[in-house]
Write an enzyme that holds these catalytic residues in place. Structure first.
Site, PDB file in Angstrom:
ATOM      1  N   CYS A 103      -7.662 -12.146  18.093  1.00 26.45           N
ATOM      2  CA  CYS A 103      -8.102 -10.895  18.716  1.00 26.45           C
ATOM      3  C   CYS A 103      -9.412 -10.460  18.080  1.00 26.45           C
ATOM      4  O   CYS A 103      -9.534 -10.428  16.857  1.00 26.45           O
ATOM      5  CB  CYS A 103      -7.058  -9.806  18.531  1.00 26.45           C
ATOM      6  SG  CYS A 103      -5.459 -10.255  19.187  1.00 26.45           S
ATOM      7  N   ARG A 117       0.831  -1.203   0.000  1.00 25.37           N
ATOM      8  CA  ARG A 117       0.000   0.000   0.000  1.00 25.37           C
ATOM      9  C   ARG A 117       0.865   1.252   0.000  1.00 25.37           C
ATOM     10  O   ARG A 117       0.391   2.322  -0.355  1.00 25.37           O
ATOM     11  CB  ARG A 117      -0.916   0.020   1.224  1.00 25.37           C
ATOM     12  CG  ARG A 117      -2.017  -1.054   1.170  1.00 25.37           C
ATOM     13  CD  ARG A 117      -2.947  -0.968   2.370  1.00 25.37           C
ATOM     14  NE  ARG A 117      -3.527   0.355   2.498  1.00 25.37           N
ATOM     15  CZ  ARG A 117      -3.941   0.874   3.669  1.00 25.37           C
ATOM     16  NH1 ARG A 117      -3.852   0.173   4.773  1.00 25.37           N
ATOM     17  NH2 ARG A 117      -4.441   2.090   3.702  1.00 25.37           N
ATOM     18  N   TYR A 118       2.130   1.126   0.433  1.00 25.36           N
ATOM     19  CA  TYR A 118       2.983   2.296   0.590  1.00 25.36           C
ATOM     20  C   TYR A 118       4.236   2.153  -0.259  1.00 25.36           C
ATOM     21  O   TYR A 118       4.624   1.050  -0.657  1.00 25.36           O
ATOM     22  CB  TYR A 118       3.341   2.482   2.070  1.00 25.36           C
ATOM     23  CG  TYR A 118       2.128   2.520   2.980  1.00 25.36           C
ATOM     24  CD1 TYR A 118       0.984   3.237   2.607  1.00 25.36           C
ATOM     25  CD2 TYR A 118       2.096   1.826   4.182  1.00 25.36           C
ATOM     26  CE1 TYR A 118      -0.137   3.270   3.428  1.00 25.36           C
ATOM     27  CE2 TYR A 118       0.978   1.859   5.009  1.00 25.36           C
ATOM     28  CZ  TYR A 118      -0.136   2.576   4.627  1.00 25.36           C
ATOM     29  OH  TYR A 118      -1.237   2.601   5.433  1.00 25.36           O
ATOM     30  N   ASP A 151      -5.871   5.091   9.743  1.00 26.51           N
ATOM     31  CA  ASP A 151      -5.630   4.561   8.400  1.00 26.51           C
ATOM     32  C   ASP A 151      -6.745   5.072   7.481  1.00 26.51           C
ATOM     33  O   ASP A 151      -7.885   5.193   7.908  1.00 26.51           O
ATOM     34  CB  ASP A 151      -5.631   3.029   8.430  1.00 26.51           C
ATOM     35  CG  ASP A 151      -4.725   2.429   7.357  1.00 26.51           C
ATOM     36  OD1 ASP A 151      -4.338   3.165   6.428  1.00 26.51           O
ATOM     37  OD2 ASP A 151      -4.422   1.230   7.445  1.00 26.51           O
ATOM     38  N   LYS A 200      -0.259   6.005   6.785  1.00 23.87           N
ATOM     39  CA  LYS A 200      -1.252   6.260   7.819  1.00 23.87           C
ATOM     40  C   LYS A 200      -1.178   7.751   8.149  1.00 23.87           C
ATOM     41  O   LYS A 200      -0.135   8.369   7.982  1.00 23.87           O
ATOM     42  CB  LYS A 200      -0.968   5.373   9.020  1.00 23.87           C
ATOM     43  CG  LYS A 200      -1.237   3.913   8.632  1.00 23.87           C
ATOM     44  CD  LYS A 200      -0.939   2.901   9.682  1.00 23.87           C
ATOM     45  CE  LYS A 200      -1.362   1.533   9.226  1.00 23.87           C
ATOM     46  NZ  LYS A 200      -0.442   0.896   8.242  1.00 23.87           N
ATOM     47  N   CYS A 241      -9.222  -7.590  15.496  1.00 22.93           N
ATOM     48  CA  CYS A 241      -8.255  -7.751  14.403  1.00 22.93           C
ATOM     49  C   CYS A 241      -8.737  -7.065  13.122  1.00 22.93           C
ATOM     50  O   CYS A 241      -9.874  -7.236  12.703  1.00 22.93           O
ATOM     51  CB  CYS A 241      -8.046  -9.237  14.115  1.00 22.93           C
ATOM     52  SG  CYS A 241      -6.895  -9.525  12.747  1.00 22.93           S
ATOM     53  N   ASP A 268      -9.784   0.477  13.229  1.00 23.32           N
ATOM     54  CA  ASP A 268     -10.240   0.465  11.835  1.00 23.32           C
ATOM     55  C   ASP A 268     -11.740   0.137  11.739  1.00 23.32           C
ATOM     56  O   ASP A 268     -12.240  -0.669  12.523  1.00 23.32           O
ATOM     57  CB  ASP A 268      -9.451  -0.579  11.035  1.00 23.32           C
ATOM     58  CG  ASP A 268      -7.988  -0.194  10.859  1.00 23.32           C
ATOM     59  OD1 ASP A 268      -7.694   1.021  10.871  1.00 23.32           O
ATOM     60  OD2 ASP A 268      -7.146  -1.095  10.708  1.00 23.32           O
ATOM     61  N   ARG A 281      -7.699  -7.767  10.216  1.00 22.65           N
ATOM     62  CA  ARG A 281      -7.781  -8.768   9.133  1.00 22.65           C
ATOM     63  C   ARG A 281      -8.739  -9.901   9.492  1.00 22.65           C
ATOM     64  O   ARG A 281      -8.669 -10.986   8.927  1.00 22.65           O
ATOM     65  CB  ARG A 281      -6.392  -9.340   8.826  1.00 22.65           C
ATOM     66  CG  ARG A 281      -5.414  -8.289   8.354  1.00 22.65           C
ATOM     67  CD  ARG A 281      -4.351  -8.819   7.391  1.00 22.65           C
ATOM     68  NE  ARG A 281      -3.597  -7.687   6.870  1.00 22.65           N
ATOM     69  CZ  ARG A 281      -2.375  -7.332   7.294  1.00 22.65           C
ATOM     70  NH1 ARG A 281      -1.749  -8.049   8.203  1.00 22.65           N
ATOM     71  NH2 ARG A 281      -1.781  -6.271   6.793  1.00 22.65           N
ATOM     72  N   CYS A 290      -2.652 -17.504  14.228  1.00 23.11           N
ATOM     73  CA  CYS A 290      -2.342 -16.595  15.338  1.00 23.11           C
ATOM     74  C   CYS A 290      -2.467 -17.384  16.632  1.00 23.11           C
ATOM     75  O   CYS A 290      -3.178 -18.380  16.671  1.00 23.11           O
ATOM     76  CB  CYS A 290      -3.358 -15.459  15.406  1.00 23.11           C
ATOM     77  SG  CYS A 290      -2.998 -14.113  14.312  1.00 23.11           S
ATOM     78  N   ARG A 311       7.723   0.143   1.505  1.00 21.87           N
ATOM     79  CA  ARG A 311       7.599  -1.043   2.356  1.00 21.87           C
ATOM     80  C   ARG A 311       6.407  -1.898   1.932  1.00 21.87           C
ATOM     81  O   ARG A 311       5.432  -1.381   1.394  1.00 21.87           O
ATOM     82  CB  ARG A 311       7.456  -0.642   3.825  1.00 21.87           C
ATOM     83  CG  ARG A 311       6.310   0.331   4.110  1.00 21.87           C
ATOM     84  CD  ARG A 311       6.705   1.260   5.266  1.00 21.87           C
ATOM     85  NE  ARG A 311       5.641   2.151   5.727  1.00 21.87           N
ATOM     86  CZ  ARG A 311       5.324   3.302   5.132  1.00 21.87           C
ATOM     87  NH1 ARG A 311       5.926   3.670   4.022  1.00 21.87           N
ATOM     88  NH2 ARG A 311       4.383   4.072   5.634  1.00 21.87           N
TER      89      ARG A 311
END
Ligand SMILES: *Cc1c(COP(=O)(O)O)cnc(C)c1O
Length: 375
Positions: A134, A117-118, A337, A344, A137, A300, A139, A130, A121
């Site tokens: 969480c 996205r950037y 974001d 961000k 999360c 998010d 995702r 995981c 990186r």
């Protein structure tokens, strides 16, 4: 008294999950993770149904809790910060209108498991696994299934490395997931080795919540793997001072002593850490264990996590309060974001251009204005 008959053992096993100690070795804890609210309740010695919990199946995001993380629960109620972060609550089923993949990570996937996205990186999803699922999360939908029915794949190291060779402008590989420390030491070593073999990848950053969710994963041996591939930076994810324990502090100490700078990304979560006192204790506690608060992320707008969102105006008041009370070392950058952004967007009190009926207009580092929706 324990019945020694086989039948007795089988009966007791079907009623309560095998009692694994919160300090057990990490593979043992991974296998003994608690998978339903009822199973977790029994593990905690609480009988009966759990009326405030949602069925993990209907929430669309499986439940998994390590015995270590379960041991941090103080109050078996949806008010407990640890419970809120790991048990599916009925509230998850609200706000169904939020998007499953708000930043179109699927659209930014350049080869399987690699999200760009950037400019300088990429995020490399090493695994979909995981230690704890969480509830907040970002995702949580992508890792199961996204809007188009495709699943965010785990990166194939060889293909990712080949792509990176063709894109020398990408200087940093952020190894994330899922949680990359779910991989065995050997597989992690191979993956980091494949990235290190690309000369233009100058820095490797690991994104992992293992120090918080399963500190036993931070073995001396995994620290040796990381130091073989320096410069390796690592960001972890503490959200509440109750997560700073002798075990998590020891995990961070081992990482820092292996020469890995450890940063922390906190997500601002309603009912978990959205008050000045909790944030102050958290950030001061992190500095004391040599972990640098890096980001405080606005939660998010992702489907299933809507109940965690704090209004932006309140968030900025908390940020202003931190500024007045804390050493600069303990203050993370507050960021939000935005879909289509070049980074961000850092938000300081005063960065809002104007408040609208259902959100705010904010200014990005490039001067562009972004309209963000607010709960
Ligand atoms: C947040 C993020 C990064 C890292 O951004 P930094 O601001 O450098 O921490 C990289 N890739 C993706 C897809 C991200 O969401």
């Amino acid at each position: 008294m324990t019945r020694r008959t086989a039948a007795g053992r089988i009966r007791s096993m079907s009623r309560t999950p095998r009692r694994v100690s919160p300090g057990a070795p990490w593979p043992v804890q991974m296998r003994a993770r608690l998978r339903t609210p009822e199973e977790l309740a029994r593990w905690l010695g609480k009988a009966g149904p759990v009326p405030w919990a949602a069925d993990p199946e209907s929430s669309g995001w499986p439940m998994a809790v390590t015995p270590y993380y379960a041991s941090l629960i103080r109050e078996w109620s949806p008010r407990d910060p640890i419970v809120r972060m790991c048990v599916p609550l009925r509230e998850e089923l609200r706000h169904r209108g939020l998007p499953p993949d708000p930043f179109d990570e699927e659209g930014h996937t350049v080869v399987p498991g690699v999200i760009r996205r950037y400019a300088d990186r990429v995020a490399l999803c090493a695994t979909r696994e995981c230690a704890v699922r969480c509830r907040h999360c970002t995702r949580r939908n992508e890792l199961v299934t996204n809007a188009n029915g495709a699943t965010l794949a785990a990166a194939d190291a060889a293909r990712a490395a080949e792509w990176l060779r063709r894109h020398p402008e990408v200087r940093e590989a952020l190894v994330t997931g899922g949680d990359p420390l779910c991989l065995s030491d050997r597989r992690l070593d191979e993956l980091l080795g494949a990235l290190r073999a690309v000369p233009t990848v100058r820095v490797i950053r690991i994104g992992t919540r293992m120090p918080v969710l399963l500190p036993a994963r931070i073995t001396r041996s995994v620290c040796r793997v990381l130091r073989r591939h320096h410069p390796v930076w690592l960001n972890t994810h503490f959200n509440h001072p109750a997560e700073i324990t002798p075990a998590s502090a020891e995990a961070c100490r081992r990482l820092v002593d292996a020469g890995v700078p450890v940063g922390n990304q906190t997500v601002l979560l309603r009912g978990v850490n959205d008050d000045a006192r909790t944030l102050e204790d958290l950030f001061r506690g992190l500095v004391e264990i040599r972990v640098r608060p890096y980001y405080l992320l606005h939660c998010d707008p992702v489907r299933g996590a809507g109940h965690f969102r704090v209004p932006l105006r309140r968030a900025l008041r908390l940020v202003a309060m931190m500024r007045r009370r804390l050493t600069g070392l303990a203050i993370p950058q507050f960021v939000i974001d935005v879909p289509g952004g070049e980074s961000k967007v850092p938000l300081a009190p005063g960065a809002v251009v104007r408040w609208t009926r259902d959100g705010a207009v904010i200014r990005g580092p490039d001067g562009r204005h972004w309209t963000v929706r607010d709960p």
